[in-house]
Design a protein around this motif. Structure first.
Motif, PDB file in Angstrom:
ATOM      1  N   GLN A 194       0.771  -1.319   0.197  1.00 34.52           N
ATOM      2  CA  GLN A 194       0.010  -0.066  -0.012  1.00 34.52           C
ATOM      3  C   GLN A 194       0.915   1.257   0.022  1.00 34.52           C
ATOM      4  O   GLN A 194       0.679   2.266  -0.675  1.00 34.52           O
ATOM      5  N   ALA A 195       1.972   1.249   0.976  1.00 34.78           N
ATOM      6  CA  ALA A 195       2.831   2.535   0.998  1.00 34.78           C
ATOM      7  C   ALA A 195       3.623   2.698  -0.406  1.00 34.78           C
ATOM      8  O   ALA A 195       3.562   3.774  -0.966  1.00 34.78           O
ATOM      9  N   SER A 196       4.032   1.495  -1.028  1.00 38.43           N
ATOM     10  CA  SER A 196       4.705   1.739  -2.339  1.00 38.43           C
ATOM     11  C   SER A 196       3.923   2.094  -3.505  1.00 38.43           C
ATOM     12  O   SER A 196       4.197   2.443  -4.696  1.00 38.43           O
ATOM     13  N   TYR A 197       2.420   1.992  -3.381  1.00 39.94           N
ATOM     14  CA  TYR A 197       1.545   2.526  -4.321  1.00 39.94           C
ATOM     15  C   TYR A 197       1.754   3.888  -4.797  1.00 39.94           C
ATOM     16  O   TYR A 197       1.660   4.115  -6.036  1.00 39.94           O
ATOM     17  N   LYS A 198       2.087   4.822  -3.841  1.00 41.16           N
ATOM     18  CA  LYS A 198       2.300   6.409  -4.016  1.00 41.16           C
ATOM     19  C   LYS A 198       3.586   6.361  -5.064  1.00 41.16           C
ATOM     20  O   LYS A 198       3.482   7.157  -6.088  1.00 41.16           O
ATOM     21  N   LEU A 199       4.624   5.645  -4.948  1.00 40.67           N
ATOM     22  CA  LEU A 199       5.850   5.762  -5.588  1.00 40.67           C
ATOM     23  C   LEU A 199       5.319   5.361  -7.052  1.00 40.67           C
ATOM     24  O   LEU A 199       5.576   5.923  -7.917  1.00 40.67           O
ATOM     25  N   ALA A 200       4.606   4.084  -7.299  1.00 42.72           N
ATOM     26  CA  ALA A 200       4.139   3.550  -8.674  1.00 42.72           C
ATOM     27  C   ALA A 200       3.365   4.615  -9.213  1.00 42.72           C
ATOM     28  O   ALA A 200       3.322   4.857 -10.398  1.00 42.72           O
ATOM     29  N   GLU A 201       2.197   5.132  -8.527  1.00 42.18           N
ATOM     30  CA  GLU A 201       1.434   6.185  -8.854  1.00 42.18           C
ATOM     31  C   GLU A 201       2.070   7.530  -9.546  1.00 42.18           C
ATOM     32  O   GLU A 201       1.723   7.965 -10.613  1.00 42.18           O
ATOM     33  N   GLU A 202       3.099   7.822  -8.783  1.00 44.71           N
ATOM     34  CA  GLU A 202       3.783   8.961  -9.332  1.00 44.71           C
ATOM     35  C   GLU A 202       4.639   8.670 -10.690  1.00 44.71           C
ATOM     36  O   GLU A 202       4.778   9.616 -11.613  1.00 44.71           O
ATOM     37  N   LEU A 203       5.271   7.366 -10.584  1.00 42.47           N
ATOM     38  CA  LEU A 203       5.766   7.097 -11.894  1.00 42.47           C
ATOM     39  C   LEU A 203       5.145   6.866 -13.023  1.00 42.47           C
ATOM     40  O   LEU A 203       5.496   7.425 -14.142  1.00 42.47           O
ATOM     41  N   TYR A 204       3.712   6.465 -12.840  1.00 38.81           N
ATOM     42  CA  TYR A 204       2.927   6.266 -13.689  1.00 38.81           C
ATOM     43  C   TYR A 204       2.349   7.701 -14.389  1.00 38.81           C
ATOM     44  O   TYR A 204       2.170   7.799 -15.601  1.00 38.81           O
ATOM     45  N   LYS A 205       2.194   8.758 -13.509  1.00 41.35           N
ATOM     46  CA  LYS A 205       1.681   9.857 -13.659  1.00 41.35           C
ATOM     47  C   LYS A 205       2.854  10.612 -14.686  1.00 41.35           C
ATOM     48  O   LYS A 205       2.594  11.295 -15.746  1.00 41.35           O
ATOM     49  N   LYS A 206       4.039  10.530 -14.475  1.00 47.71           N
ATOM     50  CA  LYS A 206       5.131  10.871 -15.012  1.00 47.71           C
ATOM     51  C   LYS A 206       5.427  10.478 -16.312  1.00 47.71           C
ATOM     52  O   LYS A 206       5.591  11.068 -17.307  1.00 47.71           O
ATOM     53  N   SER A 207       5.173   9.055 -16.500  1.00 47.32           N
ATOM     54  CA  SER A 207       5.182   8.598 -17.871  1.00 47.32           C
ATOM     55  C   SER A 207       4.140   8.817 -18.796  1.00 47.32           C
ATOM     56  O   SER A 207       4.159   9.044 -19.846  1.00 47.32           O
ATOM     57  N   GLN A 208       2.927   9.113 -17.982  1.00 47.33           N
ATOM     58  CA  GLN A 208       1.778   9.391 -18.993  1.00 47.33           C
ATOM     59  C   GLN A 208       2.011  10.820 -19.546  1.00 47.33           C
ATOM     60  O   GLN A 208       1.605  11.130 -20.800  1.00 47.33           O
ATOM     61  N   LYS A 209       2.539  11.527 -18.496  1.00 43.83           N
ATOM     62  CA  LYS A 209       2.967  13.013 -19.171  1.00 43.83           C
ATOM     63  C   LYS A 209       3.921  13.145 -20.153  1.00 43.83           C
ATOM     64  O   LYS A 209       3.862  13.569 -21.222  1.00 43.83           O
ATOM     65  N   SER A 210       4.947  12.262 -20.309  1.00 46.19           N
ATOM     66  CA  SER A 210       5.926  12.165 -21.177  1.00 46.19           C
ATOM     67  C   SER A 210       5.297  11.437 -22.521  1.00 46.19           C
ATOM     68  O   SER A 210       5.562  11.876 -23.496  1.00 46.19           O
ATOM     69  N   GLU A 211       4.425  10.580 -22.366  1.00 54.43           N
ATOM     70  CA  GLU A 211       3.907   9.865 -23.604  1.00 54.43           C
ATOM     71  C   GLU A 211       2.981  10.946 -24.331  1.00 54.43           C
ATOM     72  O   GLU A 211       3.036  11.009 -25.193  1.00 54.43           O
ATOM     73  N   GLY A 212       2.195  11.749 -23.377  1.00 52.97           N
ATOM     74  CA  GLY A 212       1.258  12.733 -24.114  1.00 52.97           C
ATOM     75  C   GLY A 212       1.994  13.874 -24.737  1.00 52.97           C
ATOM     76  O   GLY A 212       1.625  14.115 -25.728  1.00 52.97           O
ATOM     77  N   LYS A 213       3.250  13.970 -24.379  1.00 54.27           N
ATOM     78  CA  LYS A 213       4.170  14.953 -24.927  1.00 54.27           C
ATOM     79  C   LYS A 213       4.634  14.553 -26.443  1.00 54.27           C
ATOM     80  O   LYS A 213       4.601  15.113 -27.378  1.00 54.27           O
ATOM     81  N   SER A 214       4.891  13.087 -26.276  1.00 53.28           N
ATOM     82  CA  SER A 214       5.668  12.577 -27.687  1.00 53.28           C
ATOM     83  C   SER A 214       4.289  12.433 -28.507  1.00 53.28           C
ATOM     84  O   SER A 214       4.615  12.426 -29.678  1.00 53.28           O
ATOM     85  N   GLN A 215       3.079  12.155 -28.005  1.00 53.83           N
ATOM     86  CA  GLN A 215       2.105  11.927 -29.012  1.00 53.83           C
ATOM     87  C   GLN A 215       1.510  13.310 -29.720  1.00 53.83           C
ATOM     88  O   GLN A 215       1.492  13.121 -30.719  1.00 53.83           O
ATOM     89  N   LYS A 216       1.908  14.300 -28.823  1.00 54.59           N
ATOM     90  CA  LYS A 216       1.549  15.717 -29.532  1.00 54.59           C
ATOM     91  C   LYS A 216       2.476  16.103 -30.206  1.00 54.59           C
ATOM     92  O   LYS A 216       2.026  16.361 -31.540  1.00 54.59           O
ATOM     93  N   SER A 217       3.613  15.665 -30.397  1.00 53.11           N
ATOM     94  CA  SER A 217       4.468  16.022 -31.280  1.00 53.11           C
ATOM     95  C   SER A 217       4.500  15.077 -32.484  1.00 53.11           C
ATOM     96  O   SER A 217       4.881  15.633 -33.640  1.00 53.11           O
ATOM     97  N   GLU A 218       3.850  13.832 -32.429  1.00 50.95           N
ATOM     98  CA  GLU A 218       3.870  12.944 -33.360  1.00 50.95           C
ATOM     99  C   GLU A 218       2.625  13.674 -34.254  1.00 50.95           C
ATOM    100  O   GLU A 218       2.698  13.590 -35.543  1.00 50.95           O
ATOM    101  N   GLU A 219       1.612  14.081 -33.556  1.00 57.20           N
ATOM    102  CA  GLU A 219       0.654  14.519 -34.275  1.00 57.20           C
ATOM    103  C   GLU A 219       0.818  15.957 -35.143  1.00 57.20           C
ATOM    104  O   GLU A 219      -0.021  16.187 -35.851  1.00 57.20           O
ATOM    105  N   ALA A 220       1.777  16.687 -34.619  1.00 56.83           N
ATOM    106  CA  ALA A 220       2.026  17.988 -35.409  1.00 56.83           C
ATOM    107  C   ALA A 220       2.861  17.747 -36.508  1.00 56.83           C
ATOM    108  O   ALA A 220       3.109  18.749 -37.348  1.00 56.83           O
ATOM    109  N   GLU A 221       3.325  16.423 -36.971  1.00 55.66           N
ATOM    110  CA  GLU A 221       4.093  16.267 -38.121  1.00 55.66           C
ATOM    111  C   GLU A 221       3.077  16.116 -39.341  1.00 55.66           C
ATOM    112  O   GLU A 221       2.085  15.839 -39.312  1.00 55.66           O
TER     113      GLU A 221
END
Length: 119
Positions: free
Chosen positions: A58-85
């Protein structure tokens, strides 16, 4: 016991690599839960080990949650750059070999041919 040892190992490794991504209070909670589980393993009390394992999970879920949020943000940025091509631009990606820009797989035909000279 083995499961608990594995959880401790993976949590400590993740905490070393990504501990700066969570709040100080979450980090302390994860570290405390890790110590509690280590103590539970030493006691050989199966019930205590299970409770401590669940607490660390349960305690480590916070760490996993933060990593997931960060990966979603970086994926969102890369998807936006692909759409702009510009349309029609195909990019080679791992696993895309043999694919056309339209997304269809190439059909491969195994054949033999003979070259005849024209005279």
């Amino acid at each position: 016991k083995n499961q608990a040892d594995q959880l401790i190992y993976s949590t400590e490794k993740s905490l070393k690599e990504f501990g700066d991504k969570v709040s100080q209070s979450d980090r302390l909670a994860i570290e405390q839960a890790t110590r509690d589980l280590k103590d539970a393993i030493k006691s050989d009390d199966l019930g205590k080990i299970k409770r401590a394992t669940e607490a660390l999970t349960q305690a480590s879920y916070k760490l996993a949650e933060e990593l997931y949020k960060k990966s979603q943000k970086s994926e969102g940025k890369s998807q936006k750059s692909e759409e702009a091509e510009p349309a029609g631009q195909a990019h080679a990606r791992p696993g895309d070999s043999g694919r056309q820009a339209g997304g269809k797989d190439d059909k491969v035909v195994d054949a033999e041919f003979k070259v005849e000279d024209e005279k």
